[in-house]
Design a protein around this motif. Structure first.
Motif, PDB file in Angstrom:
ATOM      1  N   ALA A   1      47.234  43.718  20.436  1.00  0.00           N
ATOM      2  CA  ALA A   1      48.359  42.890  20.898  1.00  0.00           C
ATOM      3  C   ALA A   1      48.233  42.602  22.385  1.00  0.00           C
ATOM      4  N   TYR A   2      47.807  43.617  23.136  1.00  0.00           N
ATOM      5  CA  TYR A   2      47.630  43.400  24.576  1.00  0.00           C
ATOM      6  C   TYR A   2      46.491  42.407  24.831  1.00  0.00           C
ATOM      7  N   SER A   3      45.405  42.570  24.090  1.00  0.00           N
ATOM      8  CA  SER A   3      44.263  41.663  24.217  1.00  0.00           C
ATOM      9  C   SER A   3      44.693  40.214  23.962  1.00  0.00           C
ATOM     10  N   ASP A   4      45.574  40.032  22.984  1.00  0.00           N
ATOM     11  CA  ASP A   4      46.079  38.691  22.676  1.00  0.00           C
ATOM     12  C   ASP A   4      46.834  38.087  23.859  1.00  0.00           C
ATOM     13  N   ILE A   5      47.493  38.941  24.647  1.00  0.00           N
ATOM     14  CA  ILE A   5      48.195  38.446  25.843  1.00  0.00           C
ATOM     15  C   ILE A   5      47.173  37.933  26.849  1.00  0.00           C
ATOM     16  N   GLU A   6      46.158  38.749  27.146  1.00  0.00           N
ATOM     17  CA  GLU A   6      45.145  38.341  28.123  1.00  0.00           C
ATOM     18  C   GLU A   6      44.350  37.128  27.657  1.00  0.00           C
ATOM     19  N   ASN A   7      44.193  36.997  26.354  1.00  0.00           N
ATOM     20  CA  ASN A   7      43.422  35.874  25.807  1.00  0.00           C
ATOM     21  C   ASN A   7      44.301  34.664  25.492  1.00  0.00           C
ATOM     22  N   SER A   8      45.538  34.716  25.966  1.00  0.00           N
ATOM     23  CA  SER A   8      46.490  33.605  25.825  1.00  0.00           C
ATOM     24  C   SER A   8      46.745  33.203  24.375  1.00  0.00           C
ATOM     25  N   LYS A   9      46.719  34.184  23.479  1.00  0.00           N
ATOM     26  CA  LYS A   9      47.011  33.913  22.076  1.00  0.00           C
ATOM     27  C   LYS A   9      48.501  34.041  21.775  1.00  0.00           C
ATOM     28  N   VAL A  10      49.240  34.626  22.724  1.00  0.00           N
ATOM     29  CA  VAL A  10      50.694  34.712  22.588  1.00  0.00           C
ATOM     30  C   VAL A  10      51.318  34.152  23.864  1.00  0.00           C
ATOM     31  N   LYS A  11      52.492  33.582  23.710  1.00  0.00           N
ATOM     32  CA  LYS A  11      53.186  33.037  24.868  1.00  0.00           C
ATOM     33  C   LYS A  11      53.787  34.180  25.677  1.00  0.00           C
ATOM     34  N   ILE A  12      53.558  34.162  26.966  1.00  0.00           N
ATOM     35  CA  ILE A  12      54.075  35.207  27.836  1.00  0.00           C
ATOM     36  C   ILE A  12      55.526  34.889  28.161  1.00  0.00           C
ATOM     37  N   ASN A  13      56.426  35.778  27.737  1.00  0.00           N
ATOM     38  CA  ASN A  13      57.835  35.583  28.066  1.00  0.00           C
ATOM     39  C   ASN A  13      58.201  36.474  29.252  1.00  0.00           C
ATOM     40  N   LEU A  14      59.422  36.378  29.699  1.00  0.00           N
ATOM     41  CA  LEU A  14      59.856  37.115  30.879  1.00  0.00           C
ATOM     42  C   LEU A  14      59.747  38.624  30.675  1.00  0.00           C
ATOM     43  N   GLU A  15      60.062  39.098  29.482  1.00  0.00           N
ATOM     44  CA  GLU A  15      59.975  40.543  29.205  1.00  0.00           C
ATOM     45  C   GLU A  15      58.543  41.043  29.343  1.00  0.00           C
TER      46      GLU A  15
END
Length: 102
Positions: free
Chosen positions: A33-47
């Motif tokens: 899940a963290y890797s998906d954040i760095e790879n822009s596979k999930v939208k980064i929200n404020l939280e």
């Protein structure tokens, strides 16, 4: 545009010698899940942005200097509007809330 935020997170994380596993553990998520954040596979929200910036001990704006690219433009616009209001009405603004001391 989200790709820039993920790349910045990765660059800052690596500069601090933190692993993806460490970041994921601190956030309470899986490494994938963290890797998906760095790879822009999930939208980064404020939280997510706040959690990551807290772990890396940086400001959210250090990750996404152009905040609307991370989906937080409403907050940034309101923040800037508040700063402008305070300046126009001679309300003191602490230096730490001003970028580059302006």
């Amino acid at each position: 545009m989200m790709k820039i935020c993920g790349q910045n997170i990765r660059k800052i994380r690596r500069s601090k010698d933190f692993t993806q596993e460490y970041m994921a553990f601190e956030m309470g998520i899986s490494q994938k899940a963290y890797s998906d954040i760095e790879n822009s596979k999930v939208k980064i929200n404020l939280e997510i942005l706040t959690k990551i910036s807290d772990i890396l001990e940086i400001k959210p704006s250090d990750i996404c200097s152009i905040s609307h690219k991370c989906g937080i433009d409403d907050y940034e616009d309101k923040y800037q509007g508040l700063l402008e209001y305070m300046k126009k009405n001679n309300i003191p603004v602490p230096d730490e809330y001003l970028e580059n001391g302006k």
